[in-house]
Design a protein around this motif. Structure first.
Motif, PDB file in Angstrom:
ATOM      1  N   UNK A 166       0.800  -1.022  -0.023  1.00 26.07           N
ATOM      2  CA  UNK A 166       0.000  -0.006   0.023  1.00 26.07           C
ATOM      3  C   UNK A 166       0.863   1.220   0.056  1.00 26.07           C
ATOM      4  N   UNK A 167       2.126   1.284   0.862  1.00 27.72           N
ATOM      5  CA  UNK A 167       2.816   2.347   0.750  1.00 27.72           C
ATOM      6  C   UNK A 167       3.645   2.636  -0.585  1.00 27.72           C
ATOM      7  N   UNK A 168       3.970   1.393  -1.193  1.00 31.63           N
ATOM      8  CA  UNK A 168       4.416   1.773  -2.617  1.00 31.63           C
ATOM      9  C   UNK A 168       3.659   2.253  -3.470  1.00 31.63           C
ATOM     10  N   UNK A 169       2.344   1.659  -3.415  1.00 29.45           N
ATOM     11  CA  UNK A 169       1.494   2.073  -4.510  1.00 29.45           C
ATOM     12  C   UNK A 169       0.431   3.385  -4.343  1.00 29.45           C
ATOM     13  N   UNK A 170       0.348   3.610  -3.015  1.00 27.08           N
ATOM     14  CA  UNK A 170      -0.139   4.802  -2.657  1.00 27.08           C
ATOM     15  C   UNK A 170       0.307   5.663  -1.739  1.00 27.08           C
ATOM     16  N   UNK A 171       1.509   5.369  -1.007  1.00 32.83           N
ATOM     17  CA  UNK A 171       2.231   6.495  -0.335  1.00 32.83           C
ATOM     18  C   UNK A 171       2.614   7.414  -0.760  1.00 32.83           C
ATOM     19  N   UNK A 172       3.167   7.685  -1.994  1.00 30.78           N
ATOM     20  CA  UNK A 172       3.564   9.059  -2.550  1.00 30.78           C
ATOM     21  C   UNK A 172       2.566  10.181  -2.416  1.00 30.78           C
ATOM     22  N   UNK A 173       1.643   9.785  -2.957  1.00 28.15           N
ATOM     23  CA  UNK A 173       0.496  10.755  -2.796  1.00 28.15           C
ATOM     24  C   UNK A 173      -0.130  11.172  -1.335  1.00 28.15           C
ATOM     25  N   UNK A 174       0.170  10.371  -0.571  1.00 25.39           N
ATOM     26  CA  UNK A 174      -0.200  10.535   0.977  1.00 25.39           C
ATOM     27  C   UNK A 174       1.120  11.019   1.587  1.00 25.39           C
ATOM     28  N   UNK A 175       1.980  11.536   1.162  1.00 23.85           N
ATOM     29  CA  UNK A 175       3.377  11.760   1.911  1.00 23.85           C
ATOM     30  C   UNK A 175       4.072  10.815   2.627  1.00 23.85           C
ATOM     31  N   UNK A 176       3.686   9.317   2.478  1.00 21.74           N
ATOM     32  CA  UNK A 176       4.355   8.307   3.170  1.00 21.74           C
ATOM     33  C   UNK A 176       5.229   7.564   2.286  1.00 21.74           C
ATOM     34  N   UNK A 177       6.713   7.325   2.755  1.00 21.69           N
ATOM     35  CA  UNK A 177       7.397   6.613   1.912  1.00 21.69           C
ATOM     36  C   UNK A 177       8.001   5.553   2.709  1.00 21.69           C
ATOM     37  N   UNK A 178       8.773   4.660   1.949  1.00 21.79           N
ATOM     38  CA  UNK A 178       9.493   3.525   2.731  1.00 21.79           C
ATOM     39  C   UNK A 178      10.824   3.969   2.918  1.00 21.79           C
ATOM     40  N   UNK A 179      11.453   3.939   4.149  1.00 19.15           N
ATOM     41  CA  UNK A 179      12.708   4.198   4.461  1.00 19.15           C
ATOM     42  C   UNK A 179      13.323   2.805   4.380  1.00 19.15           C
ATOM     43  N   UNK A 180      14.263   2.463   3.158  1.00 18.24           N
ATOM     44  CA  UNK A 180      14.949   1.289   3.063  1.00 18.24           C
ATOM     45  C   UNK A 180      16.363   0.918   3.782  1.00 18.24           C
ATOM     46  N   UNK A 181      16.507   1.865   4.903  1.00 16.03           N
ATOM     47  CA  UNK A 181      17.707   1.500   5.668  1.00 16.03           C
ATOM     48  C   UNK A 181      17.219   0.382   6.771  1.00 16.03           C
TER      49      UNK A 181
END
Length: 255
Positions: A166-181
């Protein structure tokens, strides 16, 4: 006279039979069909939002409370204790419903509700398959004989996976991103694990109520799933936990 050739009870050998996976998942088509219908109805209400979503959530909450009340009527408690159970049930259902309505009305809107619903559904689906595939030790056999540690681990993975998707597909529009650390990945897994644990706790709580009432399901409304309470027990507990975290954070922030 005791038959000398008859084996004593303590000397008898227990025989364990491995049930084929096809048998353990024989109810899957019916469960899947019901799930599709439920997702279509709830998805439409979620998409429309506003009064439609509010009425839908309220209707489900009322249905759950009705099933809760039926279970309580089957308890041994009478009088004041029974009334306290009913009051607690009303508060329990109302808080869960209020959180779902508030999330839909928040800035993140549909995304926030989908994160919650998706994580709980991911928990249920992956716990179902991993539990029936791997089996293993039970978590609390006296309360819910079908729940295993393998199912809980699978449910935690499923919740984390759905949240990531869900974050990958919709997160950008809702200012939520994956922190790959490493820390970001661990945080995602921790969120998924926490969701799975709380959802399973809600499931155990309802199972405990049903055992006290002496019934298998809270109702018969949903083929393959039982009643509404059977279907949303984990969602209710997670929603209440989110509401509690939000309130605590507000109090801490105000102090």
């Amino acid at each position: 006279m005791v038959d000398a050739e008859r084996p004593r009870k303590r000397d008898r050998i227990k025989t364990y039979v491995t049930v084929p996976l096809s048998v353990r998942t024989s109810d899957l088509p019916r469960r899947a069909g019901s799930a599709v219908v439920m997702l279509a109805i709830s998805g439409t209400a979620l998409w429309l939002g506003g009064i439609v979503w509010t009425l839908f959530v309220a209707a489900v909450a009322i249905g759950v409370y009705f099933e809760w009340s039926v279970l309580v009527l089957l308890f041994r408690e009478k009088g004041t204790r029974r009334n306290l159970w009913r009051v607690f049930g009303a508060i329990y259902c109302a808080i869960g419903a209020a959180v779902l309505i508030a999330l839909r009305d928040s800035q993140a809107g549909i995304f926030s509700v989908l994160m919650l619903l998706g994580a709980v559904i991911g928990t249920d689906v992956f716990a179902y398959f991993s539990g029936r595939t791997f089996g293993g030790p039970k978590i609390a056999p006296r309360i819910s004989p079908s729940k295993t540690w393998a199912g809980l681990i699978g449910g935690a993975f499923g919740a984390s996976l759905v949240m990531w998707l869900l974050i990958v597909t919709m997160g950008e529009g809702n200012r939520v991103y994956i922190d790959w650390t490493v820390g970001g990945v661990l945080a995602l897994l921790a969120a998924g694990s926490a969701t799975a644990i709380v959802a399973q706790a809600g499931d155990f709580f309802e199972s405990w109520m049903k055992r006290r009432a002496g019934v298998k399901d809270s109702g018969r409304l949903l083929p393959g799933h039982g009643g509404l309470f059977d279907r949303v027990d984990g969602l209710l507990s997670v929603s209440i936990a989110i509401g509690a975290v939000f309130m605590i954070s507000r109090v801490i922030g105000a102090s």
